[in-house]
Design an enzyme around this catalytic site. Sequence first.
Site, PDB file in Angstrom:
ATOM      1  N   ASP A 298       0.819  -1.222   0.000  1.00  0.00           N
ATOM      2  CA  ASP A 298       0.000   0.000   0.000  1.00  0.00           C
ATOM      3  C   ASP A 298       0.854   1.273   0.000  1.00  0.00           C
ATOM      4  O   ASP A 298       0.348   2.363   0.294  1.00  0.00           O
ATOM      5  CB  ASP A 298      -0.935   0.005   1.223  1.00  0.00           C
ATOM      6  CG  ASP A 298      -0.155   0.048   2.537  1.00  0.00           C
ATOM      7  OD1 ASP A 298       1.091  -0.092   2.490  1.00  0.00           O
ATOM      8  OD2 ASP A 298      -0.782   0.243   3.593  1.00  0.00           O
ATOM      9  N   VAL A 299       2.143   1.142  -0.333  1.00  0.00           N
ATOM     10  CA  VAL A 299       3.044   2.295  -0.235  1.00  0.00           C
ATOM     11  C   VAL A 299       2.615   3.438  -1.161  1.00  0.00           C
ATOM     12  O   VAL A 299       2.589   4.609  -0.756  1.00  0.00           O
ATOM     13  CB  VAL A 299       4.504   1.853  -0.530  1.00  0.00           C
ATOM     14  CG1 VAL A 299       5.362   3.028  -0.950  1.00  0.00           C
ATOM     15  CG2 VAL A 299       5.099   1.207   0.718  1.00  0.00           C
TER      16      VAL A 299
ATOM     17  N   TYR B  79      23.480  -8.727  -8.725  1.00  0.00           N
ATOM     18  CA  TYR B  79      23.318  -7.284  -8.921  1.00  0.00           C
ATOM     19  C   TYR B  79      23.187  -6.979 -10.423  1.00  0.00           C
ATOM     20  O   TYR B  79      22.313  -6.202 -10.831  1.00  0.00           O
ATOM     21  CB  TYR B  79      24.521  -6.567  -8.316  1.00  0.00           C
ATOM     22  CG  TYR B  79      24.412  -5.062  -8.242  1.00  0.00           C
ATOM     23  CD1 TYR B  79      23.636  -4.443  -7.251  1.00  0.00           C
ATOM     24  CD2 TYR B  79      25.092  -4.239  -9.135  1.00  0.00           C
ATOM     25  CE1 TYR B  79      23.553  -3.051  -7.170  1.00  0.00           C
ATOM     26  CE2 TYR B  79      25.021  -2.857  -9.058  1.00  0.00           C
ATOM     27  CZ  TYR B  79      24.253  -2.273  -8.074  1.00  0.00           C
ATOM     28  OH  TYR B  79      24.169  -0.895  -7.997  1.00  0.00           O
TER      29      TYR B  79
ATOM     30  N   LYS C   4      19.827  -5.313 -12.145  1.00  0.00           N
ATOM     31  CA  LYS C   4      19.827  -4.006 -12.815  1.00  0.00           C
ATOM     32  C   LYS C   4      19.415  -4.146 -14.292  1.00  0.00           C
ATOM     33  O   LYS C   4      18.715  -3.282 -14.826  1.00  0.00           O
ATOM     34  CB  LYS C   4      21.198  -3.340 -12.686  1.00  0.00           C
ATOM     35  CG  LYS C   4      21.549  -2.904 -11.254  1.00  0.00           C
ATOM     36  CD  LYS C   4      20.527  -1.931 -10.672  1.00  0.00           C
ATOM     37  CE  LYS C   4      20.961  -1.363  -9.328  1.00  0.00           C
ATOM     38  NZ  LYS C   4      19.964  -0.453  -8.729  1.00  0.00           N
TER      39      LYS C   4
ATOM     40  N   THR D  39      28.918   7.218  -2.060  1.00  0.00           N
ATOM     41  CA  THR D  39      27.817   7.081  -1.100  1.00  0.00           C
ATOM     42  C   THR D  39      28.222   5.980  -0.123  1.00  0.00           C
ATOM     43  O   THR D  39      29.222   5.285  -0.339  1.00  0.00           O
ATOM     44  CB  THR D  39      26.506   6.639  -1.784  1.00  0.00           C
ATOM     45  OG1 THR D  39      26.645   5.256  -2.152  1.00  0.00           O
ATOM     46  CG2 THR D  39      26.159   7.465  -2.999  1.00  0.00           C
TER      47      THR D  39
HETATM   48  P1  NAD Z   1      22.955   3.878  -0.158  1.00  0.00           P
HETATM   49  O1  NAD Z   1      23.304   2.598   0.525  1.00  0.00           O
HETATM   50  O2  NAD Z   1      23.629   5.130   0.276  1.00  0.00           O
HETATM   51  O3  NAD Z   1      21.384   4.118  -0.130  1.00  0.00           O
HETATM   52  C1  NAD Z   1      20.463   3.085  -0.376  1.00  0.00           C
HETATM   53  C2  NAD Z   1      19.175   3.396   0.363  1.00  0.00           C
HETATM   54  O4  NAD Z   1      18.252   2.343   0.073  1.00  0.00           O
HETATM   55  C3  NAD Z   1      19.367   3.461   1.893  1.00  0.00           C
HETATM   56  O5  NAD Z   1      18.746   4.597   2.435  1.00  0.00           O
HETATM   57  C4  NAD Z   1      18.703   2.169   2.351  1.00  0.00           C
HETATM   58  O6  NAD Z   1      18.168   2.248   3.677  1.00  0.00           O
HETATM   59  C5  NAD Z   1      17.626   1.981   1.291  1.00  0.00           C
HETATM   60  N1  NAD Z   1      17.179   0.589   1.252  1.00  0.00           N
HETATM   61  C6  NAD Z   1      17.959  -0.502   1.065  1.00  0.00           C
HETATM   62  N2  NAD Z   1      17.226  -1.615   1.200  1.00  0.00           N
HETATM   63  C7  NAD Z   1      15.943  -1.215   1.473  1.00  0.00           C
HETATM   64  C8  NAD Z   1      14.735  -1.899   1.729  1.00  0.00           C
HETATM   65  N3  NAD Z   1      14.681  -3.240   1.771  1.00  0.00           N
HETATM   66  N4  NAD Z   1      13.631  -1.169   1.970  1.00  0.00           N
HETATM   67  C9  NAD Z   1      13.672   0.179   1.960  1.00  0.00           C
HETATM   68  N5  NAD Z   1      14.800   0.884   1.737  1.00  0.00           N
HETATM   69  C10 NAD Z   1      15.922   0.190   1.497  1.00  0.00           C
HETATM   70  O7  NAD Z   1      23.269   3.585  -1.692  1.00  0.00           O
HETATM   71  P2  NAD Z   1      23.287   4.547  -2.969  1.00  0.00           P
HETATM   72  O8  NAD Z   1      24.661   4.509  -3.507  1.00  0.00           O
HETATM   73  O9  NAD Z   1      22.639   5.843  -2.692  1.00  0.00           O
HETATM   74  O10 NAD Z   1      22.403   3.667  -3.966  1.00  0.00           O
HETATM   75  C11 NAD Z   1      21.157   4.117  -4.466  1.00  0.00           C
HETATM   76  C12 NAD Z   1      20.877   3.395  -5.771  1.00  0.00           C
HETATM   77  O11 NAD Z   1      21.887   3.737  -6.712  1.00  0.00           O
HETATM   78  C13 NAD Z   1      20.878   1.863  -5.669  1.00  0.00           C
HETATM   79  O12 NAD Z   1      19.811   1.329  -6.405  1.00  0.00           O
HETATM   80  C14 NAD Z   1      22.207   1.485  -6.272  1.00  0.00           C
HETATM   81  O13 NAD Z   1      22.171   0.179  -6.833  1.00  0.00           O
HETATM   82  C15 NAD Z   1      22.389   2.565  -7.313  1.00  0.00           C
HETATM   83  N6  NAD Z   1      23.773   2.794  -7.715  1.00  0.00           N
HETATM   84  C16 NAD Z   1      24.712   3.198  -6.819  1.00  0.00           C
HETATM   85  C17 NAD Z   1      26.013   3.392  -7.256  1.00  0.00           C
HETATM   86  C18 NAD Z   1      27.141   3.819  -6.324  1.00  0.00           C
HETATM   87  O14 NAD Z   1      28.310   3.770  -6.732  1.00  0.00           O
HETATM   88  N7  NAD Z   1      26.856   4.260  -5.126  1.00  0.00           N
HETATM   89  C19 NAD Z   1      26.335   3.192  -8.596  1.00  0.00           C
HETATM   90  C20 NAD Z   1      25.338   2.779  -9.476  1.00  0.00           C
HETATM   91  C21 NAD Z   1      24.054   2.596  -9.027  1.00  0.00           C
END
Ligand code: NAD
Length: 243
Positions: A57-58, A140, A144, A175
């Site tokens: 329901d988000v 992963y 993706k 991050t």
């Molecule tokens: P991050 O770990 O800083 O943030 C991820 C967020 O997702 C966190 O706030 C976490 O609490 C939330 N999350 C994880 N599992 C969850 C769940 N089950 N329910 C609700 N929330 C959940 O990571 P980020 O680097 O900001 O990554 C964000 C997106 O970007 C991801 O999808 C990641 O795959 C993608 N990404 C990141 C990078 C990188 O280098 N950081 C590169 C390519 C893609």
Amino acid sequence: MNSSPLRTLVTGSASGIGAAVAARLRSRGDRVVGVDRVSTDSESIVCDLSDASKRADVVDRAAAMLGGLDAVICVAGIFRATPLADRDLDSWRAIWAVNLEAPIDLMAQALPVMRTQGFGRIVTVSSVHGRFAQRDCIAYDVGKAGLDAATRSVALDGARWGIMANSVAPGFVRTPMSLNADGVDETDTEAFRTRYSEGGLLPLGRAAHPGEIADAVAWLSSRENTYLTGQIVTVDGGLTSTF
Ligand code: NAD
């Protein structure tokens, strides 16, 4: 053009790219409801998105809080190594639950809401892993690639109702996700410097700041975007233009 502020749901809003997206969209005037497994503020929904019953329901809850829903940005994701030889399907499925099933479900929930409005913008955050493989990353990578495919499907479905869907595929971004097990950011390591910065595999020589990914998300999810849909927009400092 309608200039009323967008009502926007952002997942993963507690950290990294999701937090930067929420801040960027609020700064342009959007009303934003964040969704994360941890709380950020009173305008957020705490939900473990990997759990289908908890996320059911988000979208309705966010739409009720905002009085409608114009944009959905799916950022939440997790990363962990999954060596193929381990055949650890439980671990793979745990990654797919967050990175693939949850965004597909939220997009499916959002479409009927946006359809009644005749307007919607959806952006998923994928990765260069959607197109390219890295050793020990099968879960992963597959997640993706599936998210890219799902975003295109949603774009096809939504087009007739004024809904556009795109994905942003980052390369390296600083991050918490880019921290190694020892707490060192992978982009601060000697290996990164030799291979990517000085070795030339990353033309811009540095990782992105989360705000640089948020800028791309912001435009794709805006009213200014009137013709770009069904695309994977790579924001990687040129990483995937080299070999
Ligand atoms: P991050 O770990 O800083 O943030 C991820 C967020 O997702 C966190 O706030 C976490 O609490 C939330 N999350 C994880 N599992 C969850 C769940 N089950 N329910 C609700 N929330 C959940 O990571 P980020 O680097 O900001 O990554 C964000 C997106 O970007 C991801 O999808 C990641 O795959 C993608 N990404 C990141 C990078 C990188 O280098 N950081 C590169 C390519 C893609």
